[in-house]
Design an enzyme around this catalytic site. Sequence first.
Site, PDB file in Angstrom:
ATOM      1  N   HIS A  83       0.705  -0.963   0.018  1.00 37.93           N
ATOM      2  CA  HIS A  83       0.131   0.046  -0.036  1.00 37.93           C
ATOM      3  C   HIS A  83       1.091   0.954   0.244  1.00 37.93           C
ATOM      4  O   HIS A  83       2.406   1.350   0.899  1.00 37.93           O
ATOM      5  CB  HIS A  83      -0.739   0.296   1.008  1.00 37.93           C
ATOM      6  CG  HIS A  83      -2.207   0.915   1.625  1.00 37.93           C
ATOM      7  ND1 HIS A  83      -3.214   0.683   0.366  1.00 37.93           N
ATOM      8  CD2 HIS A  83      -2.282   2.214   1.320  1.00 37.93           C
ATOM      9  CE1 HIS A  83      -4.253   1.774   0.674  1.00 37.93           C
ATOM     10  NE2 HIS A  83      -3.413   2.682   0.700  1.00 37.93           N
ATOM     11  N   ASP A 162     -13.878   3.439   7.249  1.00 39.13           N
ATOM     12  CA  ASP A 162     -12.772   3.926   6.134  1.00 39.13           C
ATOM     13  C   ASP A 162     -13.225   4.946   4.972  1.00 39.13           C
ATOM     14  O   ASP A 162     -12.951   6.250   4.377  1.00 39.13           O
ATOM     15  CB  ASP A 162     -10.958   3.111   6.078  1.00 39.13           C
ATOM     16  CG  ASP A 162     -10.736   4.005   5.877  1.00 39.13           C
ATOM     17  OD1 ASP A 162     -10.032   4.933   6.141  1.00 39.13           O
ATOM     18  OD2 ASP A 162     -10.148   3.855   4.213  1.00 39.13           O
ATOM     19  N   ARG A 169     -12.834  13.451   5.158  1.00 34.77           N
ATOM     20  CA  ARG A 169     -11.621  13.603   5.039  1.00 34.77           C
ATOM     21  C   ARG A 169     -10.227  14.298   4.136  1.00 34.77           C
ATOM     22  O   ARG A 169      -9.677  15.919   3.868  1.00 34.77           O
ATOM     23  CB  ARG A 169     -10.254  12.570   5.885  1.00 34.77           C
ATOM     24  CG  ARG A 169     -10.662  11.950   6.930  1.00 34.77           C
ATOM     25  CD  ARG A 169      -9.511  10.989   7.474  1.00 34.77           C
ATOM     26  NE  ARG A 169      -7.854  11.258   7.464  1.00 34.77           N
ATOM     27  CZ  ARG A 169      -6.452   9.889   6.908  1.00 34.77           C
ATOM     28  NH1 ARG A 169      -7.767   9.414   6.088  1.00 34.77           N
ATOM     29  NH2 ARG A 169      -5.590  10.370   6.425  1.00 34.77           N
ATOM     30  N   SER A 184      -6.470   4.499   8.449  1.00 29.52           N
ATOM     31  CA  SER A 184      -7.105   4.333   7.428  1.00 29.52           C
ATOM     32  C   SER A 184      -6.754   2.949   7.439  1.00 29.52           C
ATOM     33  O   SER A 184      -7.290   2.030   6.457  1.00 29.52           O
ATOM     34  CB  SER A 184      -7.117   5.895   6.449  1.00 29.52           C
ATOM     35  OG  SER A 184      -7.541   5.198   5.024  1.00 29.52           O
ATOM     36  N   LYS A 188      -8.182  -1.207   6.414  1.00 31.58           N
ATOM     37  CA  LYS A 188      -8.372  -1.779   5.264  1.00 31.58           C
ATOM     38  C   LYS A 188      -6.969  -3.094   5.265  1.00 31.58           C
ATOM     39  O   LYS A 188      -7.429  -4.172   4.652  1.00 31.58           O
ATOM     40  CB  LYS A 188      -7.783  -0.703   4.052  1.00 31.58           C
ATOM     41  CG  LYS A 188      -9.395   0.275   3.935  1.00 31.58           C
ATOM     42  CD  LYS A 188      -9.154   1.502   2.977  1.00 31.58           C
ATOM     43  CE  LYS A 188      -8.013   2.001   3.031  1.00 31.58           C
ATOM     44  NZ  LYS A 188      -7.965   3.447   2.792  1.00 31.58           N
TER      45      LYS A 188
HETATM   46  N1  URA Z   1      -4.234   6.040   1.724  1.00 33.27           N
HETATM   47  C1  URA Z   1      -5.291   5.902   2.582  1.00 33.27           C
HETATM   48  O1  URA Z   1      -5.965   4.892   1.978  1.00 33.27           O
HETATM   49  N2  URA Z   1      -5.752   6.390   3.683  1.00 33.27           N
HETATM   50  C2  URA Z   1      -5.613   7.500   3.810  1.00 33.27           C
HETATM   51  O2  URA Z   1      -5.300   8.098   4.700  1.00 33.27           O
HETATM   52  C3  URA Z   1      -3.904   7.826   3.285  1.00 33.27           C
HETATM   53  C4  URA Z   1      -3.759   7.141   1.944  1.00 33.27           C
END
Ligand code: URA
Length: 435
Positions: A83, A162, A169, A184, A188
Amino acid sequence: MLTPYQIILKKREGGILSPEEIDYFIKQYTAGKIPDYQASALLMAIFFKGMDDGEILHLTRAMMSTGTIVRLSDVPGCKADKHSTGGVGDKISLMLAPLAAACGVKVPMVSGRGLGHTGGTVDKLEAIPGFRTGVSIPEYKRILKQVGLVMSRQSDHLVPADRKLYALRDVTGTVESVPLITSSIMSKKLAEGIDVLVLDVKVGNGAFMKDLARARALAKKMVQVGRLYGKKVAAYLTDMSQPLGREVGNWNEVVESVKMLRGESDADDIVELTIKLTAEMISLCSGETRASASQRVKRAIESGAGYEKFLEMVRAQGGDSSVVENPAKYRMPRVVVEVKSPESGYVDSMDTFKIGMAAVKLGAGREKIEDKIDPVVGITFLKKVGDRVNAGDVIAIVQANDEERAKSAKADIKNAYSFSGRKCSRPELIKERIA
Ligand code: URA
């Protein structure tokens, strides 16, 4: 009895929220019982007052438990994902996922859409005609077992908290916060059913974390949370002070990724970073050295195995692989304009935030939640930091669908470049590894 008002006040005054308070707020907000304006106030209080390690852990857990936790124990093999915290031209996932799968790692990838000025893997994949990122959990498992990788978006069942908070956000100036980004991303990733996670924490003028110290703090926090959940995690701090690769824009980035998978890329940065992060995933899964894993990734590029995996995944998710194989079949942008260098010298820096915003304004991203993405618009960068230019040289090409937007993007891109008479070096791509 708990009230949202008291929780907001407590955080506003710098208090430590209890697990019950965090749980209550997240559950009630996800269920639509706390309005956006109170959630925005809490986000802003967290943004300014921060959270301690315990609060971050509870927030991550509370968010994760608003949805399904996918169990992948019936899928044989090591399950790994990567990620990125978000960047401009960051298409690494499109290459890394099939390459890792071609090397025997199972990749159940759940990605996001563009956030603010940054692009999102889901938007890029959806540029492929017919490609479905919204797959049900049984389908997600089936494709993962069959192909070795699946690239999906967050469904309504996976961390719904989220989905709501991310969108909030994005429009309330509360993205760049260590506790909020950590919870966040990690909520996930922990809900996906993976064993291994590689994090690409971007740093620079196009990243949410502009300096190394903040990027490092974020990386350490995410690694720590992942470890506490029993996952093998490594993080890299990588450069985002210029776009990654040469292309920005959804279809442009698919084409650039395909070129790399075919071994035809001249963009050294995307090749280097993809190999590095894919090798890390393989190494954490198999225990082999990163050097030996890198060799395997290189062979998967040379042999075309990664490219074949990508095509297989596109077909399995309903995409038209013939367009991927022959991008000339794709529809063309109506307006193409060149951006020329106003002076001779060297490219000294690129304002990557400005570039990301120029791409959003062209239609490659969203200014409002309901905006539709135009997959064909984008920008090609012919010159990047450290390159020599002469006045009048074409430094970038804007692809647009209307004259007005093309003109405005051209001006923005020109302003995003700065030049110097002295030779300047390229920014270091991979700055640190945290594991
Ligand atoms: N990627 C995400 O999944 N969440 C964030 O807060 C920032 C980047």
